[in-house]
Design a protein around this motif. Structure first.
Motif, short mmCIF file in Angstrom:
data_model
loop_
_atom_site.label_atom_id
_atom_site.label_comp_id
_atom_site.label_asym_id
_atom_site.label_seq_id
_atom_site.Cartn_x
_atom_site.Cartn_y
_atom_site.Cartn_z
N UNK A 436 -42.31 -2.65 25.73
CA UNK A 436 -43.75 -3.05 25.74
C UNK A 436 -44.14 -3.52 24.31
N UNK A 437 -43.11 -3.22 23.42
CA UNK A 437 -43.26 -3.97 21.68
C UNK A 437 -43.75 -2.97 20.99
N UNK A 438 -44.09 -1.93 21.32
CA UNK A 438 -44.24 -0.52 20.41
C UNK A 438 -42.89 -0.19 19.78
N UNK A 439 -43.00 0.11 18.36
CA UNK A 439 -41.73 0.70 17.76
C UNK A 439 -41.12 1.88 17.95
N UNK A 440 -39.73 2.04 17.90
CA UNK A 440 -39.05 3.12 18.65
C UNK A 440 -38.93 3.99 17.53
N UNK A 441 -39.30 5.25 17.81
CA UNK A 441 -39.22 6.52 16.75
C UNK A 441 -38.10 7.36 16.99
N UNK A 442 -37.91 8.11 16.08
CA UNK A 442 -36.88 9.20 16.16
C UNK A 442 -37.48 10.49 16.05
N UNK A 443 -37.57 11.44 16.92
CA UNK A 443 -38.08 12.63 16.68
C UNK A 443 -37.27 13.66 16.15
N UNK A 444 -37.77 14.97 15.68
CA UNK A 444 -36.92 15.91 14.90
C UNK A 444 -35.81 16.45 15.56
N UNK A 445 -35.92 16.29 16.97
CA UNK A 445 -34.62 16.73 17.67
C UNK A 445 -33.85 15.45 18.14
N UNK A 446 -33.98 14.34 17.48
CA UNK A 446 -32.96 13.23 17.59
C UNK A 446 -33.34 12.52 18.88
N UNK A 447 -34.57 12.75 19.48
CA UNK A 447 -34.73 12.09 20.79
C UNK A 447 -35.68 10.59 20.37
N UNK A 495 -28.05 -9.25 22.64
CA UNK A 495 -27.27 -10.00 23.48
C UNK A 495 -26.89 -11.43 22.72
N UNK A 496 -27.15 -11.40 21.43
CA UNK A 496 -26.62 -12.70 20.85
C UNK A 496 -25.22 -12.72 20.33
N UNK A 497 -24.67 -11.45 20.80
CA UNK A 497 -23.00 -11.23 20.18
C UNK A 497 -23.27 -10.41 19.05
N UNK A 498 -24.03 -10.06 18.41
CA UNK A 498 -23.78 -9.10 16.98
C UNK A 498 -24.25 -7.66 17.24
N UNK A 499 -23.49 -6.99 16.43
CA UNK A 499 -23.62 -5.40 16.27
C UNK A 499 -23.89 -5.03 14.85
N UNK A 500 -25.01 -4.09 14.85
CA UNK A 500 -25.50 -3.84 13.80
C UNK A 500 -25.43 -2.19 13.49
N UNK A 501 -25.62 -1.75 12.22
CA UNK A 501 -25.77 -0.30 11.90
C UNK A 501 -27.13 -0.16 11.40
N UNK A 502 -27.91 0.32 11.98
CA UNK A 502 -29.29 0.83 11.73
C UNK A 502 -29.54 2.18 11.15
N UNK A 503 -30.50 2.09 10.22
CA UNK A 503 -30.82 3.35 9.58
C UNK A 503 -32.51 3.53 9.47
N UNK A 504 -32.80 4.69 9.95
CA UNK A 504 -34.45 5.10 10.24
C UNK A 504 -34.57 5.86 9.07
N UNK A 505 -35.80 5.76 8.15
CA UNK A 505 -35.98 6.41 6.86
C UNK A 505 -37.39 6.49 7.04
N UNK A 506 -37.89 7.62 7.07
CA UNK A 506 -39.56 7.76 7.08
C UNK A 506 -40.26 6.78 7.98
N UNK A 507 -39.81 6.71 9.22
CA UNK A 507 -40.20 5.82 10.28
C UNK A 507 -40.09 4.38 10.42
N UNK A 508 -39.35 4.13 9.26
CA UNK A 508 -39.25 2.71 8.89
C UNK A 508 -37.50 2.38 9.29
N UNK A 509 -37.20 1.19 9.97
CA UNK A 509 -35.94 0.92 10.46
C UNK A 509 -35.44 -0.29 9.50
N UNK A 510 -34.19 -0.11 9.35
CA UNK A 510 -33.30 -0.95 8.35
C UNK A 510 -32.01 -1.10 8.86
N UNK A 511 -31.47 -2.52 8.46
CA UNK A 511 -30.12 -2.80 8.85
C UNK A 511 -29.01 -2.32 7.33
N UNK A 512 -28.43 -1.59 7.61
CA UNK A 512 -27.50 -1.19 6.68
C UNK A 512 -26.08 -2.15 6.53
#
Length: 516
Positions: A436-447, A495-512
């Protein structure tokens, strides 16, 4: 094998924790002097809390939360230690070698005769340094290595003539300063210097190469390098005469880089290397100032010039460069190699690894002379959790502070293989959203708050997510309020054939990093 009886008696003066003293800390508080994220020196109270040299800064702070961290200032150390060097030269021994700020070596035989014996020389040296308000320990032996260990054992330790081998025998092989060799010897069941010394020299040369032969010579009580082959006819000194006395330090340092390049070329053409380099400065009023630096083939041209800069700054602060007449400044500069020995070349190590090719080192030195010492670096592996934390860039020509063992663990939360193909020096912003276009978050229990559906990386078009793994938590420095960090990492394929390592810090996503 050259025994200890063939070597000259050496006295070593050691100022414990000198980098800590140079930063102006003498109140007994736990202090660590760091360089490139690792501890190079620490105070006694920090050691009591478990902090050690070569320890990563994060590990040191975990053991001592109240640790005060100071970035190393090598130029300040050189300037401060020059006071000690000048006092020792003027009052006790006229010729000495500065191994590094805080450590001096000098021939002991002549000075001992003058002062009435080695014991009297040791006391005289210790009193001279302590008069400056600095702690000092003195050791005397048949080699610089053994004398330095004697100084570290306690003030006034004198190893008997031909007693190096017996003195060194109980020490662990790690004191030889060759981490890779020490690890190999331990695997073979050889844990002390005495055990290593008992190995046949021929077998050591066959299996361990030039590096092993040098360490074996030290273990047997001799010097690490063969006897000098320098003669009066082989003068590799390089000089530069200034028509007008030069007063600008930067201009002199620029000339020092060119002279160091010329010196290295002369030594290479002669097939020799030097253990030390002596900088000779002639002032406009006819005085000559000298200083000796440890080289051992490891200093680039820029590194030699930076040491010249530090000594010039110290001499300038003390007024030694001021002629006091109409022509202040420096009239001549020379670099003289000392401790010449045959260049044995680079040989593959026992495990098949090879040193940096000589041609690459020379090319890197030329680039460093133009763009600066840190313009050309090499990668060494260190400890860490993320892919960007596990490498360090070290200038070519420098000896890394940490040995290969620093890459060991444990590192809870360390990212497992496969490793990324590209690690970004600066994290790239990203946006991970659901259907639905809403940002994905990570809870304290890693959900995850929603199932990942789309990934948009800064500078690229949005792509659909077709697989992911994680998230995996990392909690660092939780014991501190300001430096603590709680993050989570995820691996995502699109689906464009790439694989990424993401990092979430204080609710923001980054590509590491990017896997390919």
């Amino acid at each position: 094998m050259t025994g200890a009886s063939d070597s000259v008696r050496v006295v070593v003066i050691w100022v414990p924790d000198f980098p800590v003293l140079a930063c102006g800390t003498r109140d007994g508080a736990p202090v660590a002097v760091v360089h490139r994220g690792a501890v190079v020196a620490c105070s006694a109270s920090a050691r009591a809390a478990g902090v050690r040299r070569r320890m990563r800064l994060r590990a040191a702070q975990a053991r001592c939360p109240e640790l005060r961290v100071v970035e190393r200032d090598l130029a300040a150390e050189v300037r401060m230690f020059e006071q000690v060097v000048h006092r020792v030269e003027a009052e006790v021994v006229p010729r000495l070698e500065v191994i590094r700020p805080g450590l001096i070596a000098a021939p002991a035989r002549g000075a001992a005769r003058y002062w009435g014996g080695e014991a009297q020389l040791s006391v005289r040296l210790a009193d001279t340094v302590t008069a400056l308000g600095l702690p000092a320990r003195v050791g005397i032996a048949d080699s610089t290595f053994a004398a330095a260990l004697a100084a570290r054992r306690g003030d006034g330790v004198i190893v008997p003539v031909d007693g190096n081998a017996a003195f060194l025998a109980p020490y662990p092989v790690g004191v030889l300063g060759v981490p890779g060799l020490a690890d190999l010897l331990k695997q073979l069941g050889i844990r002390t210097v005495g055990d290593f010394a008992r190995l046949p020299a021929g077998r050591v040369a066959e299996r361990l190469g030039t590096e092993g032969v040098g360490a074996h010579r030290v273990a047997c009580g001799g010097q690490a390098r063969p006897v000098s082959v320098r003669t009066a006819a082989q003068d590799h000194t390089v000089r530069r005469l200034f028509e007008v006395p030069e007063q600008q330090t930067d201009a002199i340092v620029f000339v020092a880089v060119a002279l160091a390049d010329e010196l290295h070329e002369r030594l290479a053409a002669a097939g020799v290397v030097c253990a030390r380099v002596e900088a000779v400065v002639g002032t406009a009023d006819g005085r000559t100032l000298t200083r000796i630096f440890r080289h051992e083939g490891r200093l680039s041209s820029r590194a030699v010039a930076e040491r010249v800069r530090g000594v010039l700054a110290a001499w300038s602060e003390r007024g030694l460069l001021d002629a006091g007449g109409t022509e202040p400044g420096i009239r001549r500069l020379a670099l003289r190699p000392d401790g010449i020995s045959p260049d044995t070349g680079s040989q593959g190590a026992f495990d098949g690894e090879r040193d940096t090719p000589v041609e690459v080192e020379r090319a890197a030195a030329r680039v460093q002379a133009v763009l600066g010492h840190r313009a050309v670096t090499r990668i060494i592996e260190v400890g860490g959790r993320g892919p960007g934390d596990r490498i360090r860039l070290v200038p070519v020509g420098d000896v890394p502070d940490d040995g290969p063992g620093a890459a060991g663990g444990p590192w809870p939360g360390r990212l497992p293989a496969p490793h990324p193909a590209a690690v970004y020096p600066v994290r790239r912003p990203a946006r991970l959203t659901g259907t639905d276009g809403t940002p994905v978050g990570v809870a304290g229990r890693l959900e995850l708050s929603a199932e990942p559906a789309f990934l948009a990386v800064d500078g690229r078009r949005r792509a659909g997510v077709n697989g992911w793994a994680g998230p995996w938590p990392v909690l660092e420095q939780w014991w501190t309020r300001d430096s603590g960090r709680r993050i989570a990492r995820m691996q995502v394929t699109t689906d464009d054939g790439h694989a990424w390592l993401l990092l979430v810090d204080r609710g923001r996503w980054w590509v590491e990093a990017h896997y390919g």
